[in-house]
Design an enzyme around this catalytic site. Structure first.
Site, mmCIF file in Angstrom:
data_model
loop_
_atom_site.group_PDB
_atom_site.id
_atom_site.type_symbol
_atom_site.label_atom_id
_atom_site.label_comp_id
_atom_site.label_asym_id
_atom_site.label_seq_id
_atom_site.Cartn_x
_atom_site.Cartn_y
_atom_site.Cartn_z
ATOM 1 N N ARG A 105 59.849 33.671 55.929
ATOM 2 C CA ARG A 105 59.793 34.428 54.666
ATOM 3 C C ARG A 105 60.372 33.612 53.519
ATOM 4 O O ARG A 105 59.937 33.727 52.379
ATOM 5 C CB ARG A 105 60.516 35.785 54.771
ATOM 6 C CG ARG A 105 60.525 36.546 53.433
ATOM 7 C CD ARG A 105 60.863 38.021 53.582
ATOM 8 N NE ARG A 105 62.070 38.239 54.331
ATOM 9 C CZ ARG A 105 63.302 38.030 53.860
ATOM 10 N NH1 ARG A 105 63.495 37.582 52.641
ATOM 11 N NH2 ARG A 105 64.348 38.249 54.622
ATOM 12 N N ASP B 284 46.201 34.596 34.475
ATOM 13 C CA ASP B 284 45.542 34.772 35.768
ATOM 14 C C ASP B 284 44.263 33.924 35.726
ATOM 15 O O ASP B 284 43.326 34.247 35.006
ATOM 16 C CB ASP B 284 45.238 36.263 35.988
ATOM 17 C CG ASP B 284 44.608 36.543 37.354
ATOM 18 O OD1 ASP B 284 43.931 35.642 37.889
ATOM 19 O OD2 ASP B 284 44.754 37.666 37.860
ATOM 20 N N LYS C 95 40.080 34.553 46.493
ATOM 21 C CA LYS C 95 38.774 34.336 45.880
ATOM 22 C C LYS C 95 38.318 32.879 46.058
ATOM 23 O O LYS C 95 38.247 32.394 47.167
ATOM 24 C CB LYS C 95 38.844 34.785 44.424
ATOM 25 C CG LYS C 95 39.493 36.167 44.244
ATOM 26 C CD LYS C 95 38.622 37.278 44.794
ATOM 27 C CE LYS C 95 39.349 38.560 45.136
ATOM 28 N NZ LYS C 95 40.319 39.085 44.225
HETATM 29 O O1 7XF Z 1 45.634 41.131 45.744
HETATM 30 P P1 7XF Z 1 44.316 40.426 45.612
HETATM 31 O O2 7XF Z 1 44.268 39.121 46.356
HETATM 32 O O3 7XF Z 1 43.155 41.336 45.901
HETATM 33 O O4 7XF Z 1 44.173 39.957 44.071
HETATM 34 C C1 7XF Z 1 44.358 40.806 42.964
HETATM 35 C C2 7XF Z 1 43.583 40.236 41.822
HETATM 36 C C3 7XF Z 1 44.279 39.571 40.830
HETATM 37 N N1 7XF Z 1 43.632 39.023 39.772
HETATM 38 C C4 7XF Z 1 42.301 39.106 39.661
HETATM 39 C C5 7XF Z 1 41.632 38.492 38.479
HETATM 40 C C6 7XF Z 1 41.554 39.742 40.648
HETATM 41 O O5 7XF Z 1 40.227 39.795 40.507
HETATM 42 C C7 7XF Z 1 42.215 40.338 41.744
HETATM 43 C C8 7XF Z 1 41.458 41.038 42.809
HETATM 44 N N2 7XF Z 1 40.155 41.438 42.443
HETATM 45 C C9 7XF Z 1 39.184 41.940 43.401
HETATM 46 C C10 7XF Z 1 37.888 42.201 42.622
HETATM 47 O O6 7XF Z 1 37.915 42.270 41.389
HETATM 48 O O7 7XF Z 1 36.841 42.296 43.253
HETATM 49 C C11 7XF Z 1 39.737 43.151 44.096
HETATM 50 C C12 7XF Z 1 38.801 44.042 44.771
HETATM 51 S S1 7XF Z 1 39.328 45.776 44.651
#
Ligand code: 7XF
Length: 394
Positions: A56, A183, A208
């Protein structure tokens, strides 16, 4: 060698680590690490000597990944998380406290928006949403309480862009201590490096493009050494504990080896798909930074090396017809998330951005009929053919 079967079953025989030098860092699937002696353990805990002692706190796979992402972002240091939201919350908890003001762009991933809108006010943080694409709106909100400015560019889900250098300059001219947090999930460091443009902290949902294969949930934060030390000791170690597992770190490190190759292909395919959609009579509007019709196409050309592979569009159709179109896609899979080999299609207002109310959606420029597409690595003509046959259903 121990005589007892039970003891041999546990301690057995350990391979001599000096006999090999693996090409690829092995997966350190261990929660804890053995100290040489008591003094060594004490030094590691006191931070007087570098080393791994508890996963951790730090693990070779997550450290290797964090350093790799930091390097690609031209940042000094990095830290990994078990989700993108873990990364977002760790940054928030590390730097904001009661009485602080956060200025955030109003177009954000749905859960980030919800954290800022619903969560942070519970802890006495003042959150002001604005359109950071308009620098004047930022200057009106800056105050002695401003601690952080938070933005996505290109923004999820409508591909709005923000001029990172302009925001960083306006904020830092007012107060150099204000943290600019970007981000960079949609662009990846291959296309855009916010730190070079004046940002202080860059974060990612590495779920992603960085991983790229749709099989991991993870996040990362990079920035200056002293900022990352705070995120690691406060945000990760005791505020959220959202530590990335060794296997996930290993998978993402592997994914990053092909990031440039995948992004080149994602980007060239997306351009073809965007042009197809823009020229189709059943399409009302396409939001893709690579199209000349995108209102911020010039900024995209200046700020990004290519235009990415995320796009959003609206149909000349009723709500029911739009739903029929999405349901008719076959190769393009109906799923949230993005940046995978598979092309993914989804409806933000009822899915990724369902945390926004109807008025908030309108205010953030997220139309109820918007459809988001993450163009994958299939042959682009097959993706286009699938979209075409689905459009023919309505
Ligand atoms: O916790 P995650 O790895 O899902 O990431 C959160 C997140 C943070 N910043 C951006 C720009 C994101 O697009 C996301 C997650 N997005 C997915 C989407 O838009 O499809 C989540 C699916 S509900």
């Amino acid at each position: 060698m121990q005589e007892n079967f039970n003891t041999r079953a546990i301690h057995g025989h350990k391979v001599d680590k000096t006999l090999c030098d693996p090409l690829v860092t092995p997966i350190y699937q261990t929660s804890t690490f053995v100290f040489e002696n008591a003094a060594h353990g004490a030094k590691l805990f006191a931070g007087e000597q570098d080393g791994f002692f508890y996963t951790r706190i730090d693990n070779p796979n997550s450290r290797e990944l964090a350093m790799c992402i930091a390097d690609l972002e031209n940042a000094e240091a990095g830290v990994c998380f078990s989700s993108g939201m873990g990364a977002v919350t760790a940054v928030i908890w590390s730097f904001l406290s009661s009485g602080a003001q956060l200025i955030a762009d109003k177009t954000l991933y749905g859960c980030t928006f919800e954290l800022f809108e619903q969560g942070l006010p519970q802890y006495g943080v003042q959150v002001d949403f604005t359109d950071l694409a308009d620098p004047a709106s930022l200057e009106k909100l800056l105050s002695p309480k401003t601690k952080m400015i938070y933005l996505e560019t290109p923004a999820n889900p409508n591909l709005k862009l923000i001029d990172i250098a302009a925001v960083a300059k306006a904020a830092h001219d007012y107060n150099p201590e204000i943290l600019i947090v970007v981000d960079n999930t949609f662009a990846t460091p291959y296309l855009q490096r916010p730190i070079d443009l004046g940002a202080d902290i860059v974060l990612h949902s590495t779920t992603k493009y960085l991983n790229g294969h749709g099989d991991v949930i993870a996040g990362a934060v990079v920035g200056r050494q002293e900022l990352i030390a705070d995120v690691q000791t406060k945000g990760l170690r005791y505020f959220n504990g959202a530590v990335l597992g060794p296997f996930e770190a290993w998978l993402i490190r592997r994914g990053i080896k092909t990031l440039p190759l995948r992004m080149d292909r994602h980007c060239s395919s997306a351009m073809k798909v965007a042009e197809f959609l823009e020229n189709h009579p059943k399409i009302k509007v396409v939001y893709f930074p690579g199209l000349k019709s995108h209102p911020q196409h010039d900024l995209a050309t200046r700020q990004m090396s290519q235009y990415g592979a995320m796009m959003a569009f609206e149909l000349n159709a009723t709500k029911e017809e739009s739903e029929k179109f999405i349901n008719s896609c076959k190769l393009c899979r109906l799923a949230v998330s993005l940046g995978d080999c598979e092309t993914l299609i989804q409806h933000p207002a009822s899915m990724t951005h369902s945390t926004y109310g109807p008025e908030e959606l309108a205010d953030a420029g997220i139309s109820e009929s918007l459809i988001r597409l993450s163009v994958g690595l299939e042959a682009p003509e097959d993706v286009i053919a699938d979209l075409e046959q689905a459009l023919n259903q309505i």
